[in-house]
Motif scaffolding. Structure first.
Motif, PDB file in Angstrom:
ATOM      1  N   GLU A 197       0.834  -1.205   0.000  1.00  0.00           N
ATOM      2  CA  GLU A 197       0.000   0.000   0.000  1.00  0.00           C
ATOM      3  C   GLU A 197       0.869   1.255   0.000  1.00  0.00           C
ATOM      4  N   GLN A 198       1.946   1.250   0.778  1.00  0.00           N
ATOM      5  CA  GLN A 198       2.832   2.409   0.825  1.00  0.00           C
ATOM      6  C   GLN A 198       3.574   2.602  -0.501  1.00  0.00           C
ATOM      7  N   THR A 199       4.056   1.513  -1.083  1.00  0.00           N
ATOM      8  CA  THR A 199       4.756   1.602  -2.363  1.00  0.00           C
ATOM      9  C   THR A 199       3.820   2.102  -3.454  1.00  0.00           C
ATOM     10  N   ASP A 200       2.606   1.579  -3.473  1.00  0.00           N
ATOM     11  CA  ASP A 200       1.615   2.020  -4.458  1.00  0.00           C
ATOM     12  C   ASP A 200       1.349   3.519  -4.342  1.00  0.00           C
ATOM     13  N   ARG A 201       1.188   4.004  -3.119  1.00  0.00           N
ATOM     14  CA  ARG A 201       0.922   5.428  -2.918  1.00  0.00           C
ATOM     15  C   ARG A 201       2.139   6.264  -3.315  1.00  0.00           C
ATOM     16  N   GLY A 202       3.336   5.756  -3.008  1.00  0.00           N
ATOM     17  CA  GLY A 202       4.538   6.473  -3.388  1.00  0.00           C
ATOM     18  C   GLY A 202       4.673   6.597  -4.896  1.00  0.00           C
ATOM     19  N   ILE A 203       4.397   5.515  -5.635  1.00  0.00           N
ATOM     20  CA  ILE A 203       4.453   5.561  -7.098  1.00  0.00           C
ATOM     21  C   ILE A 203       3.429   6.542  -7.642  1.00  0.00           C
ATOM     22  N   ARG A 204       2.227   6.493  -7.116  1.00  0.00           N
ATOM     23  CA  ARG A 204       1.171   7.404  -7.580  1.00  0.00           C
ATOM     24  C   ARG A 204       1.556   8.858  -7.315  1.00  0.00           C
ATOM     25  N   ASN A 205       2.150   9.128  -6.150  1.00  0.00           N
ATOM     26  CA  ASN A 205       2.571  10.496  -5.837  1.00  0.00           C
ATOM     27  C   ASN A 205       3.602  10.996  -6.836  1.00  0.00           C
ATOM     28  N   LEU A 206       4.569  10.150  -7.153  1.00  0.00           N
ATOM     29  CA  LEU A 206       5.616  10.526  -8.105  1.00  0.00           C
ATOM     30  C   LEU A 206       5.040  10.814  -9.483  1.00  0.00           C
ATOM     31  N   LEU A 207       4.197   9.915  -9.965  1.00  0.00           N
ATOM     32  CA  LEU A 207       3.631  10.095 -11.307  1.00  0.00           C
ATOM     33  C   LEU A 207       2.746  11.334 -11.372  1.00  0.00           C
ATOM     34  N   ALA A 208       1.984  11.582 -10.313  1.00  0.00           N
ATOM     35  CA  ALA A 208       1.120  12.765 -10.292  1.00  0.00           C
ATOM     36  C   ALA A 208       1.929  14.053 -10.298  1.00  0.00           C
ATOM     37  N   ALA A 209       3.152  13.987  -9.743  1.00  0.00           N
ATOM     38  CA  ALA A 209       4.024  15.169  -9.697  1.00  0.00           C
ATOM     39  C   ALA A 209       4.884  15.296 -10.957  1.00  0.00           C
ATOM     40  N   GLY A 210       4.748  14.368 -11.883  1.00  0.00           N
ATOM     41  CA  GLY A 210       5.514  14.434 -13.117  1.00  0.00           C
ATOM     42  C   GLY A 210       6.950  13.959 -12.993  1.00  0.00           C
ATOM     43  N   ILE A 211       7.240  13.186 -11.956  1.00  0.00           N
ATOM     44  CA  ILE A 211       8.593  12.650 -11.767  1.00  0.00           C
ATOM     45  C   ILE A 211       8.674  11.266 -12.400  1.00  0.00           C
ATOM     46  N   ALA A 212       9.741  11.025 -13.138  1.00  0.00           N
ATOM     47  CA  ALA A 212       9.913   9.744 -13.830  1.00  0.00           C
ATOM     48  C   ALA A 212      10.019   8.597 -12.833  1.00  0.00           C
ATOM     49  N   VAL A 213       9.380   7.489 -13.160  1.00  0.00           N
ATOM     50  CA  VAL A 213       9.396   6.301 -12.313  1.00  0.00           C
ATOM     51  C   VAL A 213       9.854   5.102 -13.142  1.00  0.00           C
ATOM     52  N   GLU A 214      10.806   4.378 -12.603  1.00  0.00           N
ATOM     53  CA  GLU A 214      11.219   3.092 -13.155  1.00  0.00           C
ATOM     54  C   GLU A 214      10.731   2.019 -12.199  1.00  0.00           C
ATOM     55  N   ILE A 215       9.941   1.095 -12.687  1.00  0.00           N
ATOM     56  CA  ILE A 215       9.483  -0.011 -11.842  1.00  0.00           C
ATOM     57  C   ILE A 215      10.386  -1.207 -12.097  1.00  0.00           C
ATOM     58  N   ARG A 216      10.892  -1.803 -11.013  1.00  0.00           N
ATOM     59  CA  ARG A 216      11.769  -2.958 -11.102  1.00  0.00           C
ATOM     60  C   ARG A 216      11.035  -4.201 -10.607  1.00  0.00           C
ATOM     61  N   ILE A 217      11.090  -5.241 -11.408  1.00  0.00           N
ATOM     62  CA  ILE A 217      10.457  -6.515 -11.038  1.00  0.00           C
ATOM     63  C   ILE A 217      11.569  -7.544 -10.884  1.00  0.00           C
ATOM     64  N   VAL A 218      11.881  -7.890  -9.650  1.00  0.00           N
ATOM     65  CA  VAL A 218      12.898  -8.906  -9.373  1.00  0.00           C
ATOM     66  C   VAL A 218      12.226 -10.267  -9.492  1.00  0.00           C
TER      67      VAL A 218
END
Length: 355
Positions: A197-218
């Motif tokens: 839940e925290q990671t999801d909210r953090g990603i959403r915050n970044l994208l809403a602010a226009g900051i680039a996000v790289e998602i890593r799938i190990v």
């Protein structure tokens, strides 16, 4: 890179190397020391930045030949991922530089640095220092990309996130791991309840602010069946991500400790993630493969494979000497090679293959 300076007299310090006959260390305090014999597994270059302890043991923080800088904040982490290449002991140690020296290190970096990575552990766990580092990087290197390796959990806190927005470099990209398509699976892998839940909210915050996000799938044995579900989640909820990277395991630390539960061979992992890769690419999302040898990947996917393993960790089995693609291949982690003894399939040149 570890090194040893014979006859060193002095306390802990940061130093910049100047090669002029002998080695001269220009400290962050402005004091210059001319050194005698230095034992090092690799050669030093003018502009390299070192830490040196009072016993003369040194570690290179920055290589001027590479022009890529790493800012290591702390070894601590607020997750305990089951396949993390860092051990429990390493994660519990606050192994980062003291605040003033870390900021001094950034000041000592040359102006022509091409790329900066801010990492840990979880780098945001020293919040005041982290924000100071972000501001200093913005002031010193406003035109280069800064990559933040984080689990994203701290970025779910609005008061902290708002400060990051005010301080962050203009070309910031946050690389965040997503381990499952459900809270249960993600939290099982991080071993931190509520982390999804925290990671999801953090990603959403970044994208809403226009900051680039790289998602890593190990890719592990625990999430191999969920990779298509993770891709669907990304396509549905994070369609504007900068990139998605599939990551192969490094078998040290927790990964070595939990080897039987988490390890999956490169070829089996590729087969598991191929459908997810296809779906992401079809949705227009930039996708790459990290830490996989080319012989484990179908040739049609070689173009998205990256040579991502740090040079000092790369190893090749003897059989790879006959491979025509060795120069383009990312190889294996040294620890993974010693633990798994993979069966490699050397790639023949066209004329040898009869193509």
């Amino acid at each position: 890179m570890n090194l040893f300076i014979e006859g060193y007299e002095g306390g802990f310090r940061l130093a910049r190397v100047s090669l002029d006959g002998d080695i001269v260390l220009l400290g962050d305090d402005g004091y210059a020391t001319r050194l005698g014999s230095v034992k090092s597994p690799e050669r030093l270059s003018t502009g390299d930045i070192l830490t040196i302890d009072k016993r003369g043991r040194g570690y290179r923080l920055y290589s001027n030949e590479e022009h890529d800088a790493t800012v290591f904040m702390t070894g601590n982490c607020n997750s305990n991922c089951i396949m993390c290449p860092t051990s429990d002991r390493e994660r519990q140690m606050d192994s980062g530089l003291p605040d003033a020296r870390l900021l001094a290190y950034i000041d000592m970096l040359p102006a022509d640095v091409s790329h900066v990575v801010v990492t840990g552990g979880e780098p945001t766990l020293r919040p005041r220092l982290f924000l100071k580092v972000m501001r200093k990087l913005t002031d010193r290197f406003p035109h280069i990309e800064t990559l933040l390796l984080t689990n994203g959990r701290s970025l779910s806190v609005s008061s902290f996130f708002d400060k990051l927005i005010a301080y962050c470099p203009p070309y910031l990209c946050a690389a965040i791991p997503l381990h499952g398509d459900t809270p249960e699976l993600h939290d099982r892998i991080t071993r931190a309840p509520g982390s999804f839940e925290q990671t999801d909210r953090g990603i959403r915050n970044l994208l809403a602010a226009g900051i680039a996000v790289e998602i890593r799938i190990v890719v592990t044995r625990l999430n191999q069946a969920a990779l298509s579900g993770i891709a669907d989640l990304i396509i549905r909820y994070y369609p504007t991500v900068h990139t998605v990277n599939f990551i192969g395991l490094e078998t040290r630390g927790n990964c070595a400790k939990n080897f039987k539960e988490v390890y999956i061979g490169h070829r089996e992992a590729f087969e598991a993630m191929k459908g997810a890769i296809d779906a992401l690419i079809e949705a227009g999302i930039n996708t790459s493969i990290y830490n996989f040898p080319l012989c484990a990947v179908d040739t049609g996917y070689w173009g998205i494979c990256r040579k991502s393993i740090s040079p000092e960790k790369i190893r090749f089995p003897a059989a790879c000497d006959a491979c025509a693609a060795k120069e383009e291949c990312g190889g294996f982690f040294s620890t993974t090679l010693s633990m798994t003894k993979p069966q490699v399939k050397p790639i023949l040149a066209r004329k040898e293959a009869g193509a």
